[in-house]
Design a protein around this motif. Structure first.
Motif, PDB file in Angstrom:
ATOM      1  N   LYS A 162      42.689  10.517  12.666  1.00  0.00           N
ATOM      2  CA  LYS A 162      43.660  10.860  13.697  1.00  0.00           C
ATOM      3  C   LYS A 162      44.493  11.983  13.160  1.00  0.00           C
ATOM      4  O   LYS A 162      45.027  12.855  14.017  1.00  0.00           O
ATOM      5  N   ASP A 163      44.754  12.192  12.065  1.00  0.00           N
ATOM      6  CA  ASP A 163      45.605  13.206  11.655  1.00  0.00           C
ATOM      7  C   ASP A 163      45.196  14.826  11.770  1.00  0.00           C
ATOM      8  O   ASP A 163      44.050  14.736  11.670  1.00  0.00           O
ATOM      9  N   ILE A 164      46.207  15.510  11.752  1.00  0.00           N
ATOM     10  CA  ILE A 164      45.721  17.056  12.066  1.00  0.00           C
ATOM     11  C   ILE A 164      46.027  17.485  10.581  1.00  0.00           C
ATOM     12  O   ILE A 164      47.137  17.125  10.026  1.00  0.00           O
ATOM     13  N   MET A 165      45.726  18.944  10.446  1.00  0.00           N
ATOM     14  CA  MET A 165      46.108  19.719   9.417  1.00  0.00           C
ATOM     15  C   MET A 165      47.568  20.293   9.635  1.00  0.00           C
ATOM     16  O   MET A 165      47.984  20.867  10.716  1.00  0.00           O
ATOM     17  N   ASP A 166      48.172  20.320   8.501  1.00  0.00           N
ATOM     18  CA  ASP A 166      49.623  21.320   8.266  1.00  0.00           C
ATOM     19  C   ASP A 166      49.181  22.454   8.787  1.00  0.00           C
ATOM     20  O   ASP A 166      48.159  23.123   8.675  1.00  0.00           O
ATOM     21  N   THR A 167      50.236  23.330   9.095  1.00  0.00           N
ATOM     22  CA  THR A 167      50.267  24.541   9.832  1.00  0.00           C
ATOM     23  C   THR A 167      49.790  25.505   8.666  1.00  0.00           C
ATOM     24  O   THR A 167      49.064  26.496   8.878  1.00  0.00           O
ATOM     25  N   TRP A 168      50.245  25.318   7.547  1.00  0.00           N
ATOM     26  CA  TRP A 168      50.139  26.313   6.656  1.00  0.00           C
ATOM     27  C   TRP A 168      48.696  26.040   6.038  1.00  0.00           C
ATOM     28  O   TRP A 168      47.916  26.955   5.332  1.00  0.00           O
ATOM     29  N   ALA A 169      48.079  24.874   6.066  1.00  0.00           N
ATOM     30  CA  ALA A 169      46.691  24.694   5.721  1.00  0.00           C
ATOM     31  C   ALA A 169      45.712  25.630   6.615  1.00  0.00           C
ATOM     32  O   ALA A 169      44.404  25.882   5.976  1.00  0.00           O
ATOM     33  N   THR A 170      46.091  25.941   7.856  1.00  0.00           N
ATOM     34  CA  THR A 170      45.201  26.858   8.578  1.00  0.00           C
ATOM     35  C   THR A 170      45.763  28.286   8.382  1.00  0.00           C
ATOM     36  O   THR A 170      44.981  29.300   8.371  1.00  0.00           O
ATOM     37  N   SER A 171      47.087  28.495   8.295  1.00  0.00           N
ATOM     38  CA  SER A 171      47.590  29.875   8.215  1.00  0.00           C
ATOM     39  C   SER A 171      47.015  30.373   6.596  1.00  0.00           C
ATOM     40  O   SER A 171      47.121  31.799   6.832  1.00  0.00           O
ATOM     41  N   SER A 172      46.788  29.581   5.745  1.00  0.00           N
ATOM     42  CA  SER A 172      46.426  30.057   4.719  1.00  0.00           C
ATOM     43  C   SER A 172      45.035  30.891   4.698  1.00  0.00           C
ATOM     44  O   SER A 172      44.649  31.282   3.784  1.00  0.00           O
ATOM     45  N   LEU A 173      44.421  30.622   5.859  1.00  0.00           N
ATOM     46  CA  LEU A 173      42.967  31.139   5.951  1.00  0.00           C
ATOM     47  C   LEU A 173      42.933  32.606   6.978  1.00  0.00           C
ATOM     48  O   LEU A 173      42.044  32.837   7.274  1.00  0.00           O
ATOM     49  N   THR A 174      44.328  32.839   7.228  1.00  0.00           N
ATOM     50  CA  THR A 174      44.461  33.818   8.114  1.00  0.00           C
ATOM     51  C   THR A 174      43.511  35.149   7.734  1.00  0.00           C
ATOM     52  O   THR A 174      42.913  35.798   8.474  1.00  0.00           O
ATOM     53  N   PRO A 175      43.645  35.711   6.589  1.00  0.00           N
ATOM     54  CA  PRO A 175      42.441  36.769   5.902  1.00  0.00           C
ATOM     55  C   PRO A 175      41.127  36.354   6.334  1.00  0.00           C
ATOM     56  O   PRO A 175      40.551  37.218   6.720  1.00  0.00           O
ATOM     57  N   HIS A 176      40.817  35.220   6.078  1.00  0.00           N
ATOM     58  CA  HIS A 176      39.471  34.579   6.200  1.00  0.00           C
ATOM     59  C   HIS A 176      39.228  34.917   7.859  1.00  0.00           C
ATOM     60  O   HIS A 176      37.913  35.366   8.207  1.00  0.00           O
ATOM     61  N   ILE A 177      39.903  34.279   8.713  1.00  0.00           N
ATOM     62  CA  ILE A 177      39.944  34.461  10.072  1.00  0.00           C
ATOM     63  C   ILE A 177      39.803  35.688  10.696  1.00  0.00           C
ATOM     64  O   ILE A 177      38.845  35.768  11.534  1.00  0.00           O
ATOM     65  N   ALA A 178      40.474  36.658  10.044  1.00  0.00           N
ATOM     66  CA  ALA A 178      40.570  37.922  10.846  1.00  0.00           C
ATOM     67  C   ALA A 178      39.285  38.618  10.418  1.00  0.00           C
ATOM     68  O   ALA A 178      39.001  39.553  11.123  1.00  0.00           O
ATOM     69  N   ALA A 179      38.856  38.192   9.050  1.00  0.00           N
ATOM     70  CA  ALA A 179      37.644  39.118   8.651  1.00  0.00           C
ATOM     71  C   ALA A 179      36.260  38.404   9.065  1.00  0.00           C
ATOM     72  O   ALA A 179      35.248  38.657   8.688  1.00  0.00           O
ATOM     73  N   LYS A 180      36.172  37.428   9.970  1.00  0.00           N
ATOM     74  CA  LYS A 180      35.157  36.691  10.495  1.00  0.00           C
ATOM     75  C   LYS A 180      34.118  36.113   9.383  1.00  0.00           C
ATOM     76  O   LYS A 180      33.175  35.969   9.437  1.00  0.00           O
ATOM     77  N   TRP A 181      35.177  35.246   8.586  1.00  0.00           N
ATOM     78  CA  TRP A 181      34.599  34.690   7.331  1.00  0.00           C
ATOM     79  C   TRP A 181      33.527  33.475   8.027  1.00  0.00           C
ATOM     80  O   TRP A 181      33.803  32.796   9.025  1.00  0.00           O
TER      81      TRP A 181
END
Length: 355
Positions: free
Chosen positions: A171-190
């Motif tokens: 039921k738990d979701i991830m901390d904001t920084w757990a996904t923000s830490s992947l912003t370079p990956h997300i922007a680069a279409k990892w």
């Protein structure tokens, strides 16, 4: 006795801590086991930032990402990665090192909220529908991203959710920084566009604020190491805060936030850009909407550049060939020197001096 304990527990189960304390005191009084009657005391208690109720620590199961707090080898690796990054200004590097060296526990990334990125985990239920937390069911790579509250794990049917010998989703979701830490990956279409990712990752620059070195910057380096065995960018440019005339950081909670909308409407966007470029990396800058002198200077400069540009463009191309006049050669030599100096400043991200 065991039966008595069960009877007392039944009265306490499901109660809030506030109610449970009252019941406990009454139960102890009824059994005459109180040393003395309850009385009011005063002591320091931490309170929720935006509420009136005291914080109470409750032990629950949580998910963590290893961050070097319990692993000296990983800690040293993260320090080495920090040394591979060029810091602008350099003294901000010490904030990263101090944070890494000061860690004593892993990074807690699970949150008990309604909205966020799901943790892709399920748990098997035994014959009594009790979850087996010791052996979680982890999502397969080809299933990601997946919401365990909607999708069933491999080997189970959706109808088995919550049933004996079935499963339940995390039921738990991830901390904001757990996904923000992947912003370079997300922007680069990892993992979506390998050609793009390989072309631009690691990046050249991460610009960010000084207050999130320990969160965004650190967590991004950590994730890049785990996922790619590299730093996420080669340079970091750390800005200071924009503070009010009393040198206090602007924030919504303090109510001292000022927007430049009125200045934009009066002086134009180039004037605001001029003011913004006058700030120095790592240094706080005061913004006083009642004293817009620097914004006015920016507007005058922008108008001069526009007028000079219009004048030159209106002349048209009248001559081709080498420059021969001494005054023109002198001007171009000075221009060449200026361009060289600007290049060096921009390479060091010294924007204010370049301005």
């Amino acid at each position: 006795s065991n039966e008595t304990a069960k009877k007392y527990y039944a009265q306490l189960a499901g109660c809030t801590t506030y109610t449970a304390r009252k019941i406990c005191a009454q139960l102890l009084a009824d059994t005459q086991n109180l040393i003395e009657n309850p009385k009011h005391i005063s002591h320091y208690v931490k309170f929720y930032e935006k509420g009136r109720k005291p914080l109470e620590i409750i032990s629950t199961r949580q998910w963590y990402i290893k961050n070097g707090g319990r692993d000296k080898a990983l800690m040293q690796k993260l320090l080495d990665l920090g040394n591979q990054v060029k810091w602008y200004p350099y003294f901000m590097h010490s904030r990263y090192d101090d944070w890494v060296k000061g860690l004593t526990g892993d990074w807690l990334v699970s949150r008990q909220r309604y909205f966020g990125v799901p943790i892709p985990i399920w748990y098997h239920l035994d014959a009594n529908a009790k979850p087996n937390y010791a052996n979680p069911i982890i999502a397969k790579q080809n299933m990601l991203p997946v919401d365990p509250s909607i999708t069933a794990p491999v080997g189970y049917k959706p109808s088995q959710r919550g049933m004996p010998n079935g499963f339940i989703g995390e039921k738990d979701i991830m901390d904001t920084w757990a996904t923000s830490s992947l912003t370079p990956h997300i922007a680069a279409k990892w993992q979506v566009n390998p050609e793009l990712f390989n072309a631009i990752f690691p990046y050249s620059l991460r610009p960010q604020g000084q207050d999130i070195i320990r969160t965004w910057l650190f967590s991004t380096i950590l994730r890049a190491e785990f996922e790619n065995n590299t730093i996420p960018w080669h340079n970091v440019a750390i800005s200071g805060f924009i503070v009010d005339p009393d040198r206090k950081k602007m924030s919504k909670s303090k109510g001292n936030v000022i927007t430049p909308l009125s200045l934009l409407e009066k002086y134009g966007s180039d004037s605001i850009r001029y003011w913004a470029l006058s700030t120095r990396l790592g240094t706080d800058t005061t913004f006083d909407i009642n004293n817009p002198n620097q914004v006015k200077i920016g507007r005058r400069l922008a108008i001069k550049i526009i007028n000079a540009g219009k004048f030159i463009l209106n002349l048209g191309i009248t001559q081709k060939g080498n420059v021969t006049e001494a005054i023109d050669i002198s001007m171009l030599k000075n221009l060449q020197k200026l361009v060289f100096e600007l290049g060096n400043l921009m390479n060091r991200y010294d924007i204010s001096k370049a301005l």
